[in-house]
Enzyme design. Structure first.
Site, PDB file in Angstrom:
ATOM      1  N   ASN A   1      56.263   1.187  -2.784  1.00 36.14           N
ATOM      2  CA  ASN A   1      55.728   2.408  -3.390  1.00 36.14           C
ATOM      3  C   ASN A   1      54.901   2.005  -4.609  1.00 36.14           C
ATOM      4  O   ASN A   1      55.445   1.516  -5.604  1.00 36.14           O
ATOM      5  CB  ASN A   1      56.897   3.321  -3.781  1.00 36.14           C
ATOM      6  CG  ASN A   1      56.467   4.586  -4.486  1.00 36.14           C
ATOM      7  OD1 ASN A   1      55.563   4.590  -5.315  1.00 36.14           O
ATOM      8  ND2 ASN A   1      57.166   5.666  -4.189  1.00 36.14           N
TER       9      ASN A   1
ATOM     10  N   GLY B   1      53.310   3.733  -6.901  1.00 35.79           N
ATOM     11  CA  GLY B   1      53.613   4.460  -8.132  1.00 35.79           C
ATOM     12  C   GLY B   1      54.853   3.913  -8.809  1.00 35.79           C
ATOM     13  O   GLY B   1      54.884   3.699 -10.026  1.00 35.79           O
TER      14      GLY B   1
ATOM     15  N   GLU C   1      66.409  -0.623   6.032  1.00 32.56           N
ATOM     16  CA  GLU C   1      66.845   0.749   6.249  1.00 32.56           C
ATOM     17  C   GLU C   1      67.838   1.123   5.158  1.00 32.56           C
ATOM     18  O   GLU C   1      68.786   0.373   4.883  1.00 32.56           O
ATOM     19  CB  GLU C   1      67.491   0.884   7.630  1.00 32.56           C
ATOM     20  CG  GLU C   1      67.774   2.309   8.016  1.00 32.56           C
ATOM     21  CD  GLU C   1      68.299   2.457   9.421  1.00 32.56           C
ATOM     22  OE1 GLU C   1      68.728   3.573   9.755  1.00 32.56           O
ATOM     23  OE2 GLU C   1      68.293   1.471  10.183  1.00 32.56           O
TER      24      GLU C   1
ATOM     25  N   ASP D   1      66.384   2.899  -6.611  1.00 36.74           N
ATOM     26  CA  ASP D   1      66.478   4.017  -5.681  1.00 36.74           C
ATOM     27  C   ASP D   1      66.611   5.247  -6.545  1.00 36.74           C
ATOM     28  O   ASP D   1      67.462   5.305  -7.438  1.00 36.74           O
ATOM     29  CB  ASP D   1      67.664   3.890  -4.722  1.00 36.74           C
ATOM     30  CG  ASP D   1      67.515   4.855  -3.555  1.00 36.74           C
ATOM     31  OD1 ASP D   1      66.478   4.804  -2.866  1.00 36.74           O
ATOM     32  OD2 ASP D   1      68.412   5.686  -3.331  1.00 36.74           O
ATOM     33  N   SER D   2      65.735   6.187  -6.318  1.00 36.06           N
ATOM     34  CA  SER D   2      65.731   7.355  -7.181  1.00 36.06           C
ATOM     35  C   SER D   2      65.457   8.590  -6.359  1.00 36.06           C
ATOM     36  O   SER D   2      64.980   8.510  -5.228  1.00 36.06           O
ATOM     37  CB  SER D   2      64.687   7.195  -8.284  1.00 36.06           C
ATOM     38  OG  SER D   2      63.429   6.895  -7.727  1.00 36.06           O
TER      39      SER D   2
ATOM     40  N   LYS E   1      56.720   9.639 -20.709  1.00 38.73           N
ATOM     41  CA  LYS E   1      57.686   9.622 -19.601  1.00 38.73           C
ATOM     42  C   LYS E   1      58.546   8.359 -19.678  1.00 38.73           C
ATOM     43  O   LYS E   1      59.769   8.426 -19.525  1.00 38.73           O
ATOM     44  CB  LYS E   1      56.957   9.700 -18.255  1.00 38.73           C
ATOM     45  CG  LYS E   1      57.933   9.710 -17.072  1.00 38.73           C
ATOM     46  CD  LYS E   1      57.214   9.714 -15.746  1.00 38.73           C
ATOM     47  CE  LYS E   1      58.224   9.621 -14.610  1.00 38.73           C
ATOM     48  NZ  LYS E   1      57.597   9.404 -13.308  1.00 38.73           N
TER      49      LYS E   1
ATOM     50  N   ARG F   1      64.435   6.760 -15.061  1.00 35.90           N
ATOM     51  CA  ARG F   1      64.210   5.321 -14.854  1.00 35.90           C
ATOM     52  C   ARG F   1      64.270   4.578 -16.181  1.00 35.90           C
ATOM     53  O   ARG F   1      64.836   3.488 -16.272  1.00 35.90           O
ATOM     54  CB  ARG F   1      62.863   5.121 -14.153  1.00 35.90           C
ATOM     55  CG  ARG F   1      62.658   3.722 -13.624  1.00 35.90           C
ATOM     56  CD  ARG F   1      61.497   3.654 -12.628  1.00 35.90           C
ATOM     57  NE  ARG F   1      61.861   4.296 -11.378  1.00 35.90           N
ATOM     58  CZ  ARG F   1      61.299   5.416 -10.911  1.00 35.90           C
ATOM     59  NH1 ARG F   1      60.327   6.011 -11.581  1.00 35.90           N
ATOM     60  NH2 ARG F   1      61.695   5.932  -9.765  1.00 35.90           N
TER      61      ARG F   1
END
Length: 198
Positions: free
Chosen positions: A17, A19, A47, A76-77, A180, A186
């Site tokens: 990802n 971003g 997976e 993981d969010s 942010k 995060r």
């Protein structure tokens, strides 16, 4: 006590990802870590079969560290809503479909919320730092706020344009990235990671 990473260490960021990769790299920049993404290394995406964020972060970090032979950091969010019983939660990315269309995912959230006035929402971020010998360290951060509609702002990624943190007026899609990074889910998990491992 967790194992520490020295300045100049090479670290795999276990994500495809862009971003998320950009945000993690910016958070790591002050610590002099040489980052390379799982995508750049051509590593497959494992997976995610765990039923919680920490489990999925551990799956991704251990897969990357085994494949690359380097320490690996995975995140993981997800986005959760009280009125939806915590959904989409660990399924946040799946709500965006195979094309990772978060406009579609945000519309689904709004549709499922319907007429409810309960807009309480939160973001959760789990980090796992894994080493090739199997050692792992995990950290969890959370930020509370409210879901808004329609989405606002072009910054951030994922569900950011529909989330306003408590005490704020702008969505994560509107605020400056530095703001942010100072207070996000995060950032809270990263603060724990830095204290333990840098």
């Amino acid at each position: 006590m967790a194992r520490r990473l020295a300045r100049g260490s090479r670290l795999v960021i276990a994500t495809h990802n862009n971003g998320k990769l950009r945000e993690i790299a910016e958070l790591l920049a002050p610590h002099g870590i040489d980052c390379v993404s799982a995508g750049e290394l051509g590593l497959p995406e494992p997976e995610e079969t765990a039923d919680d964020f920490l489990g999925n972060a551990r799956i991704k970090a251990t897969a990357a560290t085994r494949a690359a032979g380097l320490p690996a950091l995975a995140d993981d969010s997800g986005f959760s809503l009280a009125a939806l019983g915590g959904a989409p939660g660990v399924l946040s990315a799946r709500w965006a479909g195979p094309g990772k269309d978060f406009t579609l995912a945000m519309q689904r959230v709004q549709t499922e919320l319907g007429d409810t006035t309960d807009r309480r929402a939160w973001f959760t971020a789990a980090l796992c730092l894994a080493w090739p010998d199997g050692e792992t360290a995990t950290f969890l951060g959370r930020v509370e706020g409210a879901a808004v509609w329609p989405p606002r702002g072009e910054r951030g990624f994922g569900y950011d344009p529909m989330f306003v943190p408590i005490g704020g007026h702008q969505t994560y899609g509107e605020i400056e990235p530095a703001a942010k990074h100072a207070s996000s889910h995060r950032a809270r998990a990263f603060a724990q990671l830095v204290k333990a491992c840098f």
